[in-house]
Design a protein around this motif. Structure first.
Motif, PDB file in Angstrom:
ATOM      1  N   TRP A 148      -0.964   2.396  -6.540  1.00 26.18           N
ATOM      2  CA  TRP A 148       0.107   2.520  -5.229  1.00 26.18           C
ATOM      3  C   TRP A 148       0.870   3.764  -5.803  1.00 26.18           C
ATOM      4  O   TRP A 148       0.676   4.280  -6.659  1.00 26.18           O
ATOM      5  CB  TRP A 148       1.044   1.498  -6.328  1.00 26.18           C
ATOM      6  CG  TRP A 148       1.571   1.866  -7.741  1.00 26.18           C
ATOM      7  CD1 TRP A 148       2.210   2.338  -7.750  1.00 26.18           C
ATOM      8  CD2 TRP A 148       0.501   0.572  -9.035  1.00 26.18           C
ATOM      9  NE1 TRP A 148       2.498   2.168  -9.372  1.00 26.18           N
ATOM     10  CE2 TRP A 148       1.509   1.299  -9.971  1.00 26.18           C
ATOM     11  CE3 TRP A 148       0.080  -0.088  -9.130  1.00 26.18           C
ATOM     12  CZ2 TRP A 148       0.686   0.707 -11.698  1.00 26.18           C
ATOM     13  CZ3 TRP A 148      -0.623  -0.939 -10.842  1.00 26.18           C
ATOM     14  CH2 TRP A 148      -0.141  -0.228 -11.352  1.00 26.18           C
ATOM     15  N   GLU A 149       1.327   3.514  -4.641  1.00 24.81           N
ATOM     16  CA  GLU A 149       2.970   4.779  -4.536  1.00 24.81           C
ATOM     17  C   GLU A 149       3.626   3.971  -5.839  1.00 24.81           C
ATOM     18  O   GLU A 149       4.216   3.312  -5.388  1.00 24.81           O
ATOM     19  CB  GLU A 149       3.353   4.824  -3.161  1.00 24.81           C
ATOM     20  CG  GLU A 149       2.150   5.147  -2.077  1.00 24.81           C
ATOM     21  CD  GLU A 149       1.553   5.815  -2.212  1.00 24.81           C
ATOM     22  OE1 GLU A 149       2.441   7.154  -2.641  1.00 24.81           O
ATOM     23  OE2 GLU A 149       0.315   6.578  -1.456  1.00 24.81           O
ATOM     24  N   ASP A 150       4.335   5.645  -6.633  1.00 20.58           N
ATOM     25  CA  ASP A 150       5.382   5.566  -6.675  1.00 20.58           C
ATOM     26  C   ASP A 150       6.392   4.523  -7.054  1.00 20.58           C
ATOM     27  O   ASP A 150       7.092   3.704  -8.021  1.00 20.58           O
ATOM     28  CB  ASP A 150       5.435   6.728  -8.129  1.00 20.58           C
ATOM     29  CG  ASP A 150       4.518   7.522  -8.359  1.00 20.58           C
ATOM     30  OD1 ASP A 150       4.137   6.792  -8.950  1.00 20.58           O
ATOM     31  OD2 ASP A 150       4.906   8.599  -8.601  1.00 20.58           O
ATOM     32  N   GLU A 151       6.552   4.130  -5.691  1.00 19.89           N
ATOM     33  CA  GLU A 151       7.899   3.523  -5.540  1.00 19.89           C
ATOM     34  C   GLU A 151       7.867   2.193  -4.851  1.00 19.89           C
ATOM     35  O   GLU A 151       8.569   1.446  -5.311  1.00 19.89           O
ATOM     36  CB  GLU A 151       8.262   4.187  -4.214  1.00 19.89           C
ATOM     37  CG  GLU A 151       8.096   4.633  -2.914  1.00 19.89           C
ATOM     38  CD  GLU A 151       7.248   5.590  -2.385  1.00 19.89           C
ATOM     39  OE1 GLU A 151       6.837   5.308  -1.752  1.00 19.89           O
ATOM     40  OE2 GLU A 151       7.037   6.490  -3.296  1.00 19.89           O
ATOM     41  N   MET A 152       6.623   2.353  -4.996  1.00 17.58           N
ATOM     42  CA  MET A 152       5.936   0.633  -4.323  1.00 17.58           C
ATOM     43  C   MET A 152       7.002  -0.677  -5.877  1.00 17.58           C
ATOM     44  O   MET A 152       7.379  -1.298  -5.170  1.00 17.58           O
ATOM     45  CB  MET A 152       4.705   0.705  -3.807  1.00 17.58           C
ATOM     46  CG  MET A 152       4.223  -0.869  -3.794  1.00 17.58           C
ATOM     47  SD  MET A 152       3.839  -2.392  -5.100  1.00 17.58           S
ATOM     48  CE  MET A 152       2.589  -1.609  -5.146  1.00 17.58           C
ATOM     49  N   LYS A 198      -3.442  -1.708  -8.251  1.00 13.92           N
ATOM     50  CA  LYS A 198      -3.950  -0.111  -8.220  1.00 13.92           C
ATOM     51  C   LYS A 198      -4.381  -0.158  -7.101  1.00 13.92           C
ATOM     52  O   LYS A 198      -5.512  -0.227  -6.765  1.00 13.92           O
ATOM     53  CB  LYS A 198      -4.310   0.011  -9.954  1.00 13.92           C
ATOM     54  CG  LYS A 198      -3.475  -0.218 -10.544  1.00 13.92           C
ATOM     55  CD  LYS A 198      -4.167   0.179 -12.165  1.00 13.92           C
ATOM     56  CE  LYS A 198      -3.181   0.136 -13.658  1.00 13.92           C
ATOM     57  NZ  LYS A 198      -4.070   0.879 -14.429  1.00 13.92           N
TER      58      LYS A 198
END
Length: 143
Positions: free
Chosen positions: A121-125, A119
Motif C-alpha cells: 500500500w501507499e504510505d498515506e492509504m 499489502k
C-alpha cells in the motif's frame, strides 16, 4: 471496608486458580504428539473454557517482522462477532499482508469489518482510511 477487601482478595485468588488450571490444561495438550497448528487450535478454546476468558487468539509475527498473522482463535469469524457485540460502535478495518478470501468474504458479509486493505500500500492509504473511519463514526454518532 474489610468485606470489600475480602471480596477483592477472593476474586484474585479465584482468577489465579483459573490461570493455574489453564496452564495445567495447556501442559497436558503439549505432551500429546500433535502438530503446532492443532495445538494452537486446542489452546484457544481452553483459554475460554478453562481460563474463563471472553475470547482468545494466537498470532505469529511475519518473517519480515512487520505484521502479525492470526494462527488460531476461539471461533474464527465468530471471534470478531463477539468483539462486535462488545464494541458495537467500532468501525473495523483490516490491514493485512495475507488474504484468505473465504475468511475475508465471510467477515465482510457478516458486517464484521468495513474495509479490507492489503499489502503493498501507499504510505498515506492506511492514514486516509483511519481518518475515513473516524468520519463515519462521527456521522453514526449523530444519528
Amino acid at each position: 471496608m474489610a468485606s470489600q477487601l475480602d471480596t477483592t482478595v477472593e476474586a484474585r485468588v479465584e482468577r489465579l486458580g483459573r490461570y493455574c488450571a489453564l496452564l495445567s490444561a495447556i501442559d497436558r495438550e503439549i505432551i500429546r504428539p500433535r502438530s503446532r497448528d492443532a495445538l494452537f487450535a486446542r489452546v484457544c478454546p481452553l483459554a475460554v473454557d478453562v481460563g474463563a476468558m471472553r475470547m482468545a487468539w494466537i498470532g505469529q509475527v511475519s518473517a519480515d517482522g512487520l505484521g502479525i498473522a492470526p494462527v488460531a482463535d476461539t471461533e474464527g469469524t465468530e471471534f470478531r462477532e463477539k468483539v462486535n457485540k462488545l464494541h458495537v460502535e467500532t468501525i473495523r478495518n483490516v490491514l493485512s499482508g495475507h488474504t484468505d478470501l473465504e475468511t475475508v468474504a465471510d467477515a465482510i458479509n457478516r458486517g464484521a469489518i468495513c474495509r479490507f486493505l492489503t499489502k503493498p500500500w501507499e504510505d498515506e492509504m492506511p492514514h486516509n482510511q483511519i481518518h475515513e473511519a473516524f468520519r463515519v463514526a462521527r456521522g453514526l454518532a449523530r444519528l
